[in-house]
Design a protein around this motif. Structure first.
Motif, PDB file in Angstrom:
ATOM      1  N   TYR A  81      57.201  67.479  45.667  1.00 15.71           N
ATOM      2  CA  TYR A  81      58.153  68.131  46.440  1.00 15.71           C
ATOM      3  C   TYR A  81      59.221  67.372  46.589  1.00 15.71           C
ATOM      4  O   TYR A  81      59.425  66.365  47.244  1.00 15.71           O
ATOM      5  CB  TYR A  81      57.634  68.658  47.401  1.00 15.71           C
ATOM      6  N   LYS A 140      63.879  75.093  47.429  1.00 16.84           N
ATOM      7  CA  LYS A 140      63.959  76.705  47.169  1.00 16.84           C
ATOM      8  C   LYS A 140      62.732  77.036  46.155  1.00 16.84           C
ATOM      9  O   LYS A 140      62.813  78.202  46.138  1.00 16.84           O
ATOM     10  CB  LYS A 140      65.310  77.052  46.668  1.00 16.84           C
ATOM     11  N   ALA A 141      62.016  76.285  45.705  1.00  6.76           N
ATOM     12  CA  ALA A 141      60.934  76.615  45.116  1.00  6.76           C
ATOM     13  C   ALA A 141      59.905  77.726  45.719  1.00  6.76           C
ATOM     14  O   ALA A 141      59.581  77.055  46.926  1.00  6.76           O
ATOM     15  CB  ALA A 141      60.164  75.327  44.533  1.00  6.76           C
ATOM     16  N   SER A 142      59.633  78.735  45.281  1.00  5.34           N
ATOM     17  CA  SER A 142      58.593  79.749  45.898  1.00  5.34           C
ATOM     18  C   SER A 142      57.114  79.220  45.460  1.00  5.34           C
ATOM     19  O   SER A 142      56.713  78.417  44.733  1.00  5.34           O
ATOM     20  CB  SER A 142      58.801  80.863  45.392  1.00  5.34           C
ATOM     21  N   GLU A 143      56.346  79.767  46.281  1.00  2.00           N
ATOM     22  CA  GLU A 143      55.041  79.328  46.215  1.00  2.00           C
ATOM     23  C   GLU A 143      54.405  80.181  44.530  1.00  2.00           C
ATOM     24  O   GLU A 143      53.639  79.376  44.065  1.00  2.00           O
ATOM     25  CB  GLU A 143      53.964  80.412  47.262  1.00  2.00           C
ATOM     26  N   ALA A 144      55.001  81.273  44.294  1.00  3.96           N
ATOM     27  CA  ALA A 144      54.775  81.624  43.089  1.00  3.96           C
ATOM     28  C   ALA A 144      55.201  80.646  41.977  1.00  3.96           C
ATOM     29  O   ALA A 144      54.415  80.562  40.933  1.00  3.96           O
ATOM     30  CB  ALA A 144      55.473  83.264  43.008  1.00  3.96           C
ATOM     31  N   GLN A 145      56.275  80.145  42.088  1.00  5.98           N
ATOM     32  CA  GLN A 145      56.493  79.206  41.137  1.00  5.98           C
ATOM     33  C   GLN A 145      55.755  77.927  41.283  1.00  5.98           C
ATOM     34  O   GLN A 145      55.340  77.193  39.868  1.00  5.98           O
ATOM     35  CB  GLN A 145      57.969  78.718  41.329  1.00  5.98           C
ATOM     36  N   HIS A 146      55.376  77.428  42.266  1.00  4.08           N
ATOM     37  CA  HIS A 146      54.258  76.279  42.387  1.00  4.08           C
ATOM     38  C   HIS A 146      53.020  76.701  41.729  1.00  4.08           C
ATOM     39  O   HIS A 146      52.494  75.891  40.989  1.00  4.08           O
ATOM     40  CB  HIS A 146      54.178  75.964  44.002  1.00  4.08           C
TER      41      HIS A 146
END
Length: 97
Positions: A91, A67-73
């Motif tokens: 991941y 559920k990690a977002s691109e922003a979190q990455h």
């Protein structure tokens, strides 16, 4: 912190470190209570000094959940580039139904 026995193969360490400016108080709402779960995992209400070897965070491995977002990455990547350039990001292979 508690972790199910079936996950012990991950060989991870878990820390909860909360840092706030002097005089700050947490909101008394459900989101804060659920996120921090301070009743189950209480904090020590004083400072803790931990001596770490320089560069120790370069050995870190971060696993981003499904559920990690691109922003979190992007945020994690930026922090790693600045503070631990040899740390690695993976991941999770978990699938969300």
């Amino acid at each position: 912190m508690f972790k199910e026995k079936c996950w012990e193969f991950e060989q991870e360490w878990r820390f909860k470190i909360l840092a706030f400016p002097d005089g700050f108080s947490l909101p008394d709402d459900e989101i804060t209570k659920e996120t921090l779960d301070l009743e189950t995992y209480p904090t020590i209400d004083k400072f803790i000094d931990v001596n770490l070897e320089p560069g120790i965070f370069n050995e870190a491995e971060f696993i981003l959940g499904p559920k990690a977002s691109e922003a979190q990455h992007i945020l994690l990547t930026s922090l790693i580039e600045k503070y631990a350039p040899e740390a690695r990001i993976f991941y999770s292979n978990l699938q969300i139904r």
